[in-house]
Motif scaffolding. Sequence first.
Motif, PDB file in Angstrom:
ATOM      1  N   TYR A  46       0.900  -0.809  -0.019  1.00  0.00           N
ATOM      2  CA  TYR A  46       0.152   0.230   0.517  1.00  0.00           C
ATOM      3  C   TYR A  46       0.988   1.266   0.257  1.00  0.00           C
ATOM      4  O   TYR A  46       1.276   1.698   1.031  1.00  0.00           O
ATOM      5  CB  TYR A  46      -0.795  -0.376   0.949  1.00  0.00           C
ATOM      6  CG  TYR A  46      -1.495  -0.731   0.992  1.00  0.00           C
ATOM      7  CD1 TYR A  46      -3.042  -1.092   0.557  1.00  0.00           C
ATOM      8  CD2 TYR A  46      -1.259  -2.030   1.481  1.00  0.00           C
ATOM      9  CE1 TYR A  46      -4.220  -1.932   0.316  1.00  0.00           C
ATOM     10  CE2 TYR A  46      -2.850  -3.264   1.872  1.00  0.00           C
ATOM     11  CZ  TYR A  46      -3.790  -2.939   0.724  1.00  0.00           C
ATOM     12  OH  TYR A  46      -5.016  -4.734   1.303  1.00  0.00           O
ATOM     13  N   PRO A  47       1.428   1.590  -1.014  1.00  0.00           N
ATOM     14  CA  PRO A  47       2.256   3.172  -1.137  1.00  0.00           C
ATOM     15  C   PRO A  47       1.601   4.459  -0.152  1.00  0.00           C
ATOM     16  O   PRO A  47       2.626   5.077   0.209  1.00  0.00           O
ATOM     17  CB  PRO A  47       1.857   2.942  -2.622  1.00  0.00           C
ATOM     18  CG  PRO A  47       1.481   1.922  -3.076  1.00  0.00           C
ATOM     19  CD  PRO A  47       0.413   1.768  -2.129  1.00  0.00           C
ATOM     20  N   ASN A  48       0.337   4.178  -0.258  1.00  0.00           N
ATOM     21  CA  ASN A  48      -0.193   5.764   0.377  1.00  0.00           C
ATOM     22  C   ASN A  48       0.269   5.395   1.817  1.00  0.00           C
ATOM     23  O   ASN A  48       0.353   6.616   2.749  1.00  0.00           O
ATOM     24  CB  ASN A  48      -1.186   5.990   0.322  1.00  0.00           C
ATOM     25  CG  ASN A  48      -1.620   6.796  -1.055  1.00  0.00           C
ATOM     26  OD1 ASN A  48      -0.612   6.558  -1.854  1.00  0.00           O
ATOM     27  ND2 ASN A  48      -2.352   7.061  -1.045  1.00  0.00           N
ATOM     28  N   LEU A  49       0.230   4.119   2.488  1.00  0.00           N
ATOM     29  CA  LEU A  49       0.510   3.670   4.232  1.00  0.00           C
ATOM     30  C   LEU A  49       1.770   3.370   3.788  1.00  0.00           C
ATOM     31  O   LEU A  49       1.917   2.999   5.482  1.00  0.00           O
ATOM     32  CB  LEU A  49       0.021   2.639   3.765  1.00  0.00           C
ATOM     33  CG  LEU A  49      -2.133   2.256   4.357  1.00  0.00           C
ATOM     34  CD1 LEU A  49      -2.453   1.338   4.911  1.00  0.00           C
ATOM     35  CD2 LEU A  49      -1.938   3.891   5.124  1.00  0.00           C
ATOM     36  N   GLN A  50       2.497   3.138   2.994  1.00  0.00           N
ATOM     37  CA  GLN A  50       4.115   2.029   2.979  1.00  0.00           C
ATOM     38  C   GLN A  50       4.435   1.240   3.807  1.00  0.00           C
ATOM     39  O   GLN A  50       4.596   0.614   4.881  1.00  0.00           O
ATOM     40  CB  GLN A  50       5.609   3.011   4.247  1.00  0.00           C
ATOM     41  CG  GLN A  50       5.299   4.501   1.991  1.00  0.00           C
ATOM     42  CD  GLN A  50       6.449   5.200   2.674  1.00  0.00           C
ATOM     43  OE1 GLN A  50       6.642   5.372   4.006  1.00  0.00           O
ATOM     44  NE2 GLN A  50       6.624   6.081   1.948  1.00  0.00           N
ATOM     45  N   ALA A  51       2.853   0.176   3.361  1.00  0.00           N
ATOM     46  CA  ALA A  51       2.877  -0.861   4.398  1.00  0.00           C
ATOM     47  C   ALA A  51       2.292  -1.907   4.015  1.00  0.00           C
ATOM     48  O   ALA A  51       1.755  -1.938   2.446  1.00  0.00           O
ATOM     49  CB  ALA A  51       1.714  -0.957   5.088  1.00  0.00           C
ATOM     50  N   TYR A  52       2.827  -3.404   4.229  1.00  0.00           N
ATOM     51  CA  TYR A  52       1.988  -3.861   3.761  1.00  0.00           C
ATOM     52  C   TYR A  52       1.489  -5.367   3.826  1.00  0.00           C
ATOM     53  O   TYR A  52       0.558  -5.792   5.353  1.00  0.00           O
ATOM     54  CB  TYR A  52       3.328  -5.357   3.348  1.00  0.00           C
ATOM     55  CG  TYR A  52       5.025  -4.669   2.362  1.00  0.00           C
ATOM     56  CD1 TYR A  52       5.278  -5.065   1.326  1.00  0.00           C
ATOM     57  CD2 TYR A  52       5.447  -3.731   3.727  1.00  0.00           C
ATOM     58  CE1 TYR A  52       6.190  -4.386   0.414  1.00  0.00           C
ATOM     59  CE2 TYR A  52       6.382  -3.319   2.550  1.00  0.00           C
ATOM     60  CZ  TYR A  52       6.659  -2.804   1.522  1.00  0.00           C
ATOM     61  OH  TYR A  52       7.735  -3.297   0.775  1.00  0.00           O
ATOM     62  N   TYR A 110       6.771   2.426  -6.891  1.00  0.00           N
ATOM     63  CA  TYR A 110       5.042   2.938  -7.064  1.00  0.00           C
ATOM     64  C   TYR A 110       5.049   3.834  -5.533  1.00  0.00           C
ATOM     65  O   TYR A 110       5.100   3.909  -4.654  1.00  0.00           O
ATOM     66  CB  TYR A 110       4.209   1.125  -5.557  1.00  0.00           C
ATOM     67  CG  TYR A 110       4.747   0.180  -6.820  1.00  0.00           C
ATOM     68  CD1 TYR A 110       4.791  -0.034  -7.671  1.00  0.00           C
ATOM     69  CD2 TYR A 110       5.287  -0.479  -6.243  1.00  0.00           C
ATOM     70  CE1 TYR A 110       4.644  -0.687  -8.562  1.00  0.00           C
ATOM     71  CE2 TYR A 110       5.616  -1.934  -6.520  1.00  0.00           C
ATOM     72  CZ  TYR A 110       5.925  -1.781  -7.576  1.00  0.00           C
ATOM     73  OH  TYR A 110       5.818  -3.153  -8.227  1.00  0.00           O
ATOM     74  N   PRO A 111       4.930   5.207  -6.185  1.00  0.00           N
ATOM     75  CA  PRO A 111       5.307   6.355  -5.279  1.00  0.00           C
ATOM     76  C   PRO A 111       4.055   6.707  -4.873  1.00  0.00           C
ATOM     77  O   PRO A 111       2.623   5.983  -5.204  1.00  0.00           O
ATOM     78  CB  PRO A 111       5.567   7.256  -6.250  1.00  0.00           C
ATOM     79  CG  PRO A 111       5.341   6.479  -7.884  1.00  0.00           C
ATOM     80  CD  PRO A 111       5.049   5.045  -7.844  1.00  0.00           C
TER      81      PRO A 111
END
Length: 119
Positions: A46-52, A110-111
């Motif tokens: 999730y690019p907007n969270l920088q989470a997986y 993935y910015p």
Amino acid sequence: MKKVTFIIFFLFISGVSNSFAQSTGATSTKLLIDKKTNCQIRYYYYPNLQAYFDLLKNVFYYQENGSWNISETLPKNYGGYSLYKMNHVSIRDYDDDEPYKNLDTHKKLYPFNFRGTKM
């Protein structure tokens, strides 16, 4: 008395077999394989969270206070983020246990998207 014993035994056996089926069902998840990289498609990024999100273990990997955490849910400070409407990317070149080691690469590929729409 034999009927009561039989009923108790039957209920016990059904409960044990049901819990065994549930516990083994989660580990038998069949993941897709990327034909180019020969890796399982195991993570969403999730690019907007920088989470997986780990599709195999059904857990999130996210940063909090500078360290990586693993949880079945995201913390409340991620509130308001719709995981279903917002963008996510399938990670096709990594299927080990620590996807966050590739965060710098994933941030470049993935910015962050301010609109949150799918890429």
